[in-house]
Enzyme design. Structure first.
Site, PDB file in Angstrom:
ATOM      1  N   ASP A   1       3.003  -1.875  13.169  1.00  0.00           N
ATOM      2  CA  ASP A   1       3.733  -2.459  11.628  1.00  0.00           C
ATOM      3  C   ASP A   1       3.977  -4.487  11.701  1.00  0.00           C
ATOM      4  O   ASP A   1       4.587  -4.493  12.656  1.00  0.00           O
ATOM      5  CB  ASP A   1       4.441  -1.426  10.891  1.00  0.00           C
ATOM      6  CG  ASP A   1       4.237  -2.159   9.378  1.00  0.00           C
ATOM      7  OD1 ASP A   1       4.146  -1.579   8.495  1.00  0.00           O
ATOM      8  OD2 ASP A   1       4.985  -3.640   9.626  1.00  0.00           O
TER       9      ASP A   1
ATOM     10  N   THR B   1      -1.248   7.578  -0.274  1.00  0.00           N
ATOM     11  CA  THR B   1      -2.722   7.331  -0.380  1.00  0.00           C
ATOM     12  C   THR B   1      -3.677   5.675  -0.183  1.00  0.00           C
ATOM     13  O   THR B   1      -4.596   6.444  -0.124  1.00  0.00           O
ATOM     14  CB  THR B   1      -2.925   7.608  -2.639  1.00  0.00           C
ATOM     15  OG1 THR B   1      -2.095   5.967  -2.474  1.00  0.00           O
ATOM     16  CG2 THR B   1      -1.855   8.082  -3.157  1.00  0.00           C
TER      17      THR B   1
ATOM     18  N   ARG C   1       1.222  -1.030  -0.255  1.00  0.00           N
ATOM     19  CA  ARG C   1      -0.049   0.179   0.061  1.00  0.00           C
ATOM     20  C   ARG C   1       0.909   1.188   0.008  1.00  0.00           C
ATOM     21  O   ARG C   1       1.825   1.083   0.758  1.00  0.00           O
ATOM     22  CB  ARG C   1      -1.065  -0.087   1.704  1.00  0.00           C
ATOM     23  CG  ARG C   1      -0.266   0.631   2.361  1.00  0.00           C
ATOM     24  CD  ARG C   1      -1.495   0.699   3.679  1.00  0.00           C
ATOM     25  NE  ARG C   1      -1.317   0.751   4.805  1.00  0.00           N
ATOM     26  CZ  ARG C   1      -1.718   1.033   6.195  1.00  0.00           C
ATOM     27  NH1 ARG C   1      -2.834   1.182   6.194  1.00  0.00           N
ATOM     28  NH2 ARG C   1      -0.971   1.766   6.825  1.00  0.00           N
TER      29      ARG C   1
ATOM     30  N   ASP D   1       6.843  -5.473  10.157  1.00  0.00           N
ATOM     31  CA  ASP D   1       7.694  -4.557  10.237  1.00  0.00           C
ATOM     32  C   ASP D   1       8.068  -5.407  11.791  1.00  0.00           C
ATOM     33  O   ASP D   1       9.629  -6.169  12.379  1.00  0.00           O
ATOM     34  CB  ASP D   1       7.707  -3.845  10.969  1.00  0.00           C
ATOM     35  CG  ASP D   1       8.550  -2.875  10.174  1.00  0.00           C
ATOM     36  OD1 ASP D   1       8.499  -2.590   9.231  1.00  0.00           O
ATOM     37  OD2 ASP D   1       8.247  -1.393  10.092  1.00  0.00           O
TER      38      ASP D   1
HETATM   39  N1  URA Z   1      -0.953  -2.071   8.540  1.00  0.00           N
HETATM   40  C1  URA Z   1      -0.422  -2.776   9.496  1.00  0.00           C
HETATM   41  O1  URA Z   1       0.663  -3.080  10.123  1.00  0.00           O
HETATM   42  N2  URA Z   1      -0.283  -2.708  10.753  1.00  0.00           N
HETATM   43  C2  URA Z   1      -1.983  -1.501  10.538  1.00  0.00           C
HETATM   44  O2  URA Z   1      -2.001  -0.715  11.735  1.00  0.00           O
HETATM   45  C3  URA Z   1      -2.033  -1.192   9.620  1.00  0.00           C
HETATM   46  C4  URA Z   1      -1.842  -1.318   8.205  1.00  0.00           C
END
Ligand code: URA
Length: 213
Positions: free
Chosen positions: A203, A107, A103, A206
């Site tokens: 994330d 945007t 993503r 991550d």
């Molecule tokens: N992607 C993620 O890894 N964490 C979020 O909170 C939203 C999208």
């Protein structure tokens, strides 16, 4: 679209540790694996089976086995990979196809950068693995992709979902002639202005694999 929030104390317990910012990557990966297996148990409630004759040491009987074509498990790269082993533990004979989606962090639009899936998914039940149903854009694009290839039943397994993402996904799927089910461990409060789920877990990619830029 059907939404199933799995309400189970073990799911909530594991999810709480997963969310905790002090949880390190090895523990995060192990807990994701365990959580997905629990979610997969619910998500596969309607997996297609067919009658199968066997003989036990005591006599013949008819049981069931997974129907053909076999289900297709589709982790969305990168973070969905962390869910694959937990899913395959329950469905070891399923096939696996890959969808790479990213993503745009400004945007928030999703685009496909890689795919390894059969051209023809007619009659296949597909299980999409994507840990975070945040804006819903990635999942909507993945579901459209699978539907275009002929998938006739799609279940998404997500660790967490945001209400905005679920509403958005429903809007995107309006008029799509395929049953879609979302199975998640929790419906969180909201999205923040960066598109992260709150309280969420940060994330997911991550936390599973470390930061890659
Ligand atoms: N992607 C993620 O890894 N964490 C979020 O909170 C939203 C999208």
């Amino acid at each position: 679209m059907r939404l199933h929030v799995v309400d189970h104390p073990l799911v909530s317990h594991k999810l709480t540790v997963l969310r905790d910012e002090r949880t390190d990557s090895p523990t995060f990966r192990r807990l994701t694996d365990e959580l997905v297996t629990l979610l997969a148990y619910e998500a596969t409630r309607e997996v297609r089976v067919e009658a199968h004759d066997i003989v036990t040491p005591v006599g013949p009987t008819t049981g069931v086995r997974l129907a053909s074509p076999k289900p297709m498990v589709v982790p969305i790269l990168r973070a969905g990979l962390g869910m694959l082993d937990g899913m395959m533990r329950l469905l070891p004979t399923a096939e696996v196809g890959f969808l790479g989606m990213v993503r745009n962090e400004e945007t928030l639009a999703a685009s496909t950068y890689a795919e390894r899936l059969p051209e023809d998914l007619s009659g296949r039940q597909c299980y999409v693995l994507d840990p975070m149903l945040a804006t819903g854009g990635t999942l909507a694009a993945a579901i459209r992709f699978l539907h275009q290839r002929g998938a006739d039943d799609i279940t998404a397994i997500c660790l967490l979902a945001a209400p905005e993402g679920v509403a958005n996904l429903e809007r995107h799927l309006e008029g799509l002639e395929v049953p879609v089910t979302v199975v998640t461990a929790a419906m969180d409060e909201k999205l923040n202005d960066k598109g992260y789920i709150v309280p969420g877990l940060g994330d997911a990619g991550d936390r599973l694999y470390g930061v890659a830029h």
